[in-house]
Design an enzyme around this catalytic site. Structure first.
Site, mmCIF file in Angstrom:
data_model
loop_
_atom_site.group_PDB
_atom_site.id
_atom_site.type_symbol
_atom_site.label_atom_id
_atom_site.label_comp_id
_atom_site.label_asym_id
_atom_site.label_seq_id
_atom_site.Cartn_x
_atom_site.Cartn_y
_atom_site.Cartn_z
ATOM 1 N N THR A 31 -12.577 -66.413 45.826
ATOM 2 C CA THR A 31 -11.587 -67.482 45.748
ATOM 3 C C THR A 31 -11.588 -67.996 44.320
ATOM 4 O O THR A 31 -12.644 -68.081 43.679
ATOM 5 C CB THR A 31 -11.942 -68.625 46.718
ATOM 6 O OG1 THR A 31 -12.017 -68.097 48.035
ATOM 7 C CG2 THR A 31 -10.888 -69.719 46.687
ATOM 8 N N ASP A 137 -6.752 -51.689 38.493
ATOM 9 C CA ASP A 137 -6.017 -52.592 39.389
ATOM 10 C C ASP A 137 -5.015 -53.442 38.592
ATOM 11 O O ASP A 137 -4.979 -54.665 38.718
ATOM 12 C CB ASP A 137 -6.978 -53.492 40.163
ATOM 13 C CG ASP A 137 -6.337 -54.080 41.425
ATOM 14 O OD1 ASP A 137 -5.324 -53.535 41.912
ATOM 15 O OD2 ASP A 137 -6.848 -55.093 41.926
#
Length: 274
Positions: A31, A137
């Site tokens: 997070t 990514d």
């Protein structure tokens, strides 16, 4: 092994010297929070692995990301200010961006801004490739935007040193990765493919989709907005066979820069007549 804290961080709570201001996003492993450094008086981003998922293997991945990125010194790569345990949480601290490229793509973007953002992205990835690192990514959510449309590529969490063998199934995000990367065989050419997808989106307003056969969706818009030389660069970057692409971001950047004068002149002329 450090103990696992199950509770999430609340807005207004403290984590060491950091005051949590808001949650920015939740990923598969971590997070990210916006926070205020009460000692230095600056805003920062805190990336914290999800407590339930914390294991020595995961922590080693995050430590490796920190070691990898902290070695980089490039204006288009997000720097890591610190990586440490605070109150049993492993925390990676970075500068706080205004938004992501994904957020920015929800609004109309002028040609010259898109061209400059692509140049910055290529510049950062070229630097990583020169240091034998594949990002693996590259996607709009991992491209962070700061003041004056300055971008920095983030999340080298699954980046790999090019000399090392990469095993197992593909790592990355479906929809943004090259076909061979999905088969577990990424290379610098795979990053080139991901950049090509973003470039195509910039100038066509459409995301290319598998099987990536030309003409792709949005081709008419692409041809209207982009000079043929620029389209050729994008098309080469999106070749299905890796060997038909640019070998790395540096080679793509050189080809891209050679289109600058024609591409901008073409776009201005189109804008004047539309």
């Amino acid at each position: 092994m450090h103990s696992k804290r199950k509770t999430s961080l609340r807005v207004g709570s403290r984590l060491g010297k950091y005051r949590i201001e808001r949650r920015l996003g939740v990923g598969g492993f971590a997070t990210v929070y916006a926070a205020f450094d009460t000692v230095l008086g600056i805003k920062v981003a805190l990336k914290i692995p999800t407590p339930e998922l914390v294991s020595e293997a995961l922590l080693e991945e995050f430590r490796r990301e920190a070691r990898l990125t902290i070695q980089f010194d490039h204006p288009n790569i997000l720097p890591i200010r610190d990586a440490t345990f605070i109150d049993d949480h492993f925390v990676i601290i970075t500068p706080l961006a205004e938004r992501t490229l994904d957020d920015r793509l929800k609004k109309r973007m002028g040609f010259e801004l898109a061209f400059d953002l692509l140049r910055q992205l290529l510049d950062g990835v070229a630097y990583a490739h020169e240091h034998a690192v594949i990002h693996c990514d590259i996607k709009p959510e991992n491209v962070l935007m700061f003041d004056d449309n300055h971008i920095r590529l983030a999340d080298f969490g699954i980046a790999k040193a090019a000399q090392k063998t990469i095993s197992g199934s593909g790592t990355g995000t479906i929809g943004y990765m090259a076909p061979e990367q999905a088969m577990g065989k990424p290379s610098t050419r795979s990053d080139v493919f991901s950049i090509g997808l973003i470039a195509y989106r910039f100038f066509s307003s459409k995301w290319p989709e598998y099987p990536f056969e030309w003409p792709l969706a949005g081709n008419a818009t692409l041809r209207r907005r982009a000079h043929g030389d620029l389209i050729a660069v994008i098309r080469k970057s999106l070749a299905i066979k890796p060997r038909q692409r640019y070998r790395d971001a540096g080679q793509m950047l050189s080809a891209f820069e050679r289109t600058r004068t024609k591409a901008i002149r073409y776009a201005r002329r189109h804008r004047a007549t539309s």
